[in-house]
Design a protein around this motif. Structure first.
Motif, short mmCIF file in Angstrom:
data_model
loop_
_atom_site.label_atom_id
_atom_site.label_comp_id
_atom_site.label_asym_id
_atom_site.label_seq_id
_atom_site.Cartn_x
_atom_site.Cartn_y
_atom_site.Cartn_z
N ASN A 381 -36.50 21.07 36.71
CA ASN A 381 -37.23 20.53 37.86
C ASN A 381 -36.34 20.34 39.10
OD1 ASN A 381 -40.18 19.88 37.81
ND2 ASN A 381 -39.60 19.03 35.83
N GLY A 382 -35.13 20.91 39.07
CA GLY A 382 -34.26 20.81 40.24
C GLY A 382 -34.89 21.43 41.48
N CYS A 383 -35.57 22.55 41.30
CA CYS A 383 -36.21 23.25 42.43
C CYS A 383 -37.33 22.40 43.03
CB CYS A 383 -36.74 24.61 41.99
SG CYS A 383 -37.87 24.57 40.58
N VAL A 384 -38.10 21.75 42.16
CA VAL A 384 -39.22 20.93 42.61
C VAL A 384 -38.70 19.73 43.40
CG1 VAL A 384 -41.27 19.65 41.89
CG2 VAL A 384 -40.52 21.64 40.57
N GLU A 385 -37.65 19.12 42.89
CA GLU A 385 -37.06 17.96 43.55
C GLU A 385 -36.45 18.33 44.89
OE1 GLU A 385 -36.10 14.09 44.24
OE2 GLU A 385 -37.31 14.87 42.57
N ALA A 386 -35.88 19.53 44.99
CA ALA A 386 -35.18 19.94 46.21
C ALA A 386 -36.12 20.36 47.33
CB ALA A 386 -34.22 21.10 45.90
N CYS A 387 -37.31 20.83 46.99
CA CYS A 387 -38.21 21.39 48.01
C CYS A 387 -38.62 20.35 49.05
CB CYS A 387 -39.45 22.00 47.37
SG CYS A 387 -40.57 22.71 48.61
N PRO A 388 -38.42 20.65 50.34
CA PRO A 388 -38.76 19.67 51.38
C PRO A 388 -40.26 19.50 51.62
CG PRO A 388 -37.94 21.69 52.36
CD PRO A 388 -37.75 21.83 50.88
N VAL A 389 -41.10 20.37 51.03
CA VAL A 389 -42.55 20.23 51.21
C VAL A 389 -43.29 20.19 49.87
CG1 VAL A 389 -42.70 21.16 53.56
CG2 VAL A 389 -42.70 22.75 51.62
N ASN A 390 -42.59 19.76 48.81
CA ASN A 390 -43.19 19.51 47.50
C ASN A 390 -43.83 20.74 46.83
OD1 ASN A 390 -42.41 16.88 47.67
ND2 ASN A 390 -44.43 16.00 47.33
N ILE A 391 -43.19 21.90 47.00
CA ILE A 391 -43.64 23.10 46.28
C ILE A 391 -43.14 23.03 44.84
CG2 ILE A 391 -43.27 25.61 46.16
CD1 ILE A 391 -43.21 25.57 49.24
N ASP A 392 -43.92 23.60 43.92
CA ASP A 392 -43.61 23.50 42.49
C ASP A 392 -43.46 24.88 41.86
OD1 ASP A 392 -43.37 22.80 39.87
OD2 ASP A 392 -45.26 21.73 39.70
N PRO A 393 -42.30 25.53 42.02
CA PRO A 393 -42.11 26.85 41.39
C PRO A 393 -42.16 26.78 39.87
CG PRO A 393 -40.39 26.39 43.03
CD PRO A 393 -41.12 25.11 42.78
N LEU A 394 -41.74 25.65 39.30
CA LEU A 394 -41.68 25.54 37.85
C LEU A 394 -43.04 25.70 37.19
CD1 LEU A 394 -40.06 25.01 35.27
CD2 LEU A 394 -40.33 22.55 35.68
N SER A 395 -44.10 25.20 37.85
CA SER A 395 -45.44 25.31 37.25
C SER A 395 -45.85 26.77 37.10
CB SER A 395 -46.46 24.56 38.10
OG SER A 395 -46.63 25.17 39.36
N ILE A 396 -45.47 27.61 38.06
CA ILE A 396 -45.78 29.04 37.97
C ILE A 396 -44.97 29.68 36.85
CG2 ILE A 396 -45.64 31.26 39.20
CD1 ILE A 396 -46.20 29.75 41.78
#
Length: 443
Positions: A381-396
């Motif tokens: 979830n590092g990518c989700v936490e880092a995103c400045p607009v709350n995008i969730d690549p992990l869910s995809i």
């Protein structure tokens, strides 16, 4: 009195906003290709997220240099374009600085706009240097090449041109005010453009009027072009950051969605009163069995598709990804860019075939995103936490993994072994259940 200018202005304005409306309609159509998901719970928390993250830029400033510069550009973009209202009224009715009657308040606004415009220019130049001279790792990464790399620069050039046109227009206007030119009433404060105005010394009034009119027209046309360019650019996040943060997942980051079909089967298996030999209820006529996971964009939910359009391509997600930093192929930024590219391809297919999608033999999985990328993810979830607009690549990523495992039985050998052990032994290890406590007898 000639109304040609006013008619031409109205036609250009209508064309600009009309084309923008068509693109918004297409955008909404593409997002709605995704599966339905309910994100209307806890509205107070959602409004708070939108206010803090989209409006307040709270996640941007975690990296203070780029965060501060981005706030300047963001505030400048929003506030300076308030003047667009005056430009539209002046263009339609043939007036000039129609809000000049506000007096001191108007002077303050124009002066504030100019200071912001200068700050935006400085910030944009620094952004350009970070991208093209310093070449920060996030902007030199191999997943950001071709159009995505050029797009970032095009936006910076756009902003420079718009700010220069704005300041030049004001400088010419200020010079004409001081010269007492007809139609140019004394209104506004010009703390920045007053330094440009001396360039017009020695020019005839007619020449300066021509400069002012040309820059005025180019400024409004440039804004309309920029507005319509957004649909094709990563800067669509200017508009989508607000709904994206509002509809973001509020559940704990480690909590994944359970498949309703699998949950039903597990509950049935654990029910001591259930008849294991009972026939399954008949399916509805013509019903297509639901696919497990996602292999293409239509299998994702609409929030995930909106995520793809909202992606700023800033690379913060990829820079935080442990898989990427250790040399794996996975880049969360690329996952979002690939999803958007495939969604655009599907949208063009629908446009080409008069509103119906015709199978093109392609899919998001394999044609855009490889299994190697998906299995490199550690689901941290590092990518989700880092995103400045709350995008969730992990869910995809997780939905596409689910498809590989449950539809294609294409999990890596290590995972297949683990799942076989869980099925047979009730644990990930290859030990019989009866032997689990043997360790206690060891000396």
């Amino acid at each position: 009195m000639s109304y040609i200018d006013n008619i031409l202005f109205v036609l250009i304005l209508a064309a600009g906003f009309g084309y923008f409306a068509l693109n918004v309609k297409k955008l909404m159509r593409n997002i709605k290709l995704g599966k339905d998901v309910n994100r209307t719970d806890n509205p107070s928390e959602r409004w708070k997220n939108m206010a803090m993250i989209a409006l307040g830029q709270s996640k941007m400033v975690r990296r203070p240099v780029s965060g501060f510069l981005h706030i300047i550009v963001y505030v400048g973009f929003v506030i300076i374009n308030i003047e667009l209202l005056e430009i539209i009224i002046d263009g339609v009715f043939g007036t000039h600085r129609v809000f000049a009657f506000l007096g001191g308040g108007y002077s303050f606004l124009i002066g504030f706009f100019e200071i912001l415009a200068f700050a935006v220019l400085v910030s944009v130049i620094i952004f350009w240097l970070r991208r093209n001279a310093i070449k920060l790792w996030r902007f030199a990464h191999n997943d950001l090449k071709g159009w995505p790399k050029n797009d970032g620069n095009y936006i910076l050039y756009f902003e420079v041109v718009l700010m220069v046109l704005f300041l030049t227009m004001n400088a010419a206007d200020y010079h004409l005010q001081m010269a007492g030119a007809n139609h140019y009433i004394q209104a506004g404060a010009f703390p920045i453009s007053s330094f440009i105005a001396p360039l017009f010394e020695g020019m005839s009034v007619e020449t300066v009027v021509m400069v002012e009119r040309i820059t005025w027209w180019l400024h409004i046309i440039g804004i309309l072009i920029f507005m319509n360019y957004l649909y094709y650019s990563k800067h669509l996040h200017i508009l989508l950051a607000f709904p994206n943060t509002y509809y973001a997942n509020l559940k704990p980051k480690g909590q994944f969605e359970n498949s309703a079909a699998v949950t039903k089967e597990v509950k049935l298996m654990m029910d001591p009163n259930a008849d294991p030999f009972a026939a399954a209820p008949p399916a509805e006529e013509g019903a297509v069995p639901e696919k497990f996971g996602a292999s293409d964009v239509q299998d994702l939910n609409w929030v995930q598709l909106m995520n793809a359009y909202t992606c700023t391509e800033c690379g913060r997600c990829t820079s935080e990804c442990p898989a990427n930093t250790t040399g794996k192929k996975l880049s969360p930024r690329k996952i979002m860019m690939d999803t958007r590219d495939r969604l655009e391809e599907v949208g063009k297919n629908i446009d080409k075939n008069k509103g119906t999608f015709v199978d093109d033999g392609k899919s998001l999985l394999n044609d855009y995103i490889t299994p190697e990328e998906l299995w490199a993810c550690t689901s941290c979830n590092g990518c989700v936490e880092a995103c400045p607009v709350n995008i969730d690549p992990l869910s995809i990523i997780m939905d596409m993994r689910k498809y590989l495992v449950m539809e294609q039985s294409a999990a890596p050998a290590e995972l297949n072994g683990m799942m076989t052990n869980i099925e047979n032994n009730g644990a990930p290890w290859q030990y019989n259940q009866m032997d689990r406590l043997n360790w206690k007898d060891e000396q």
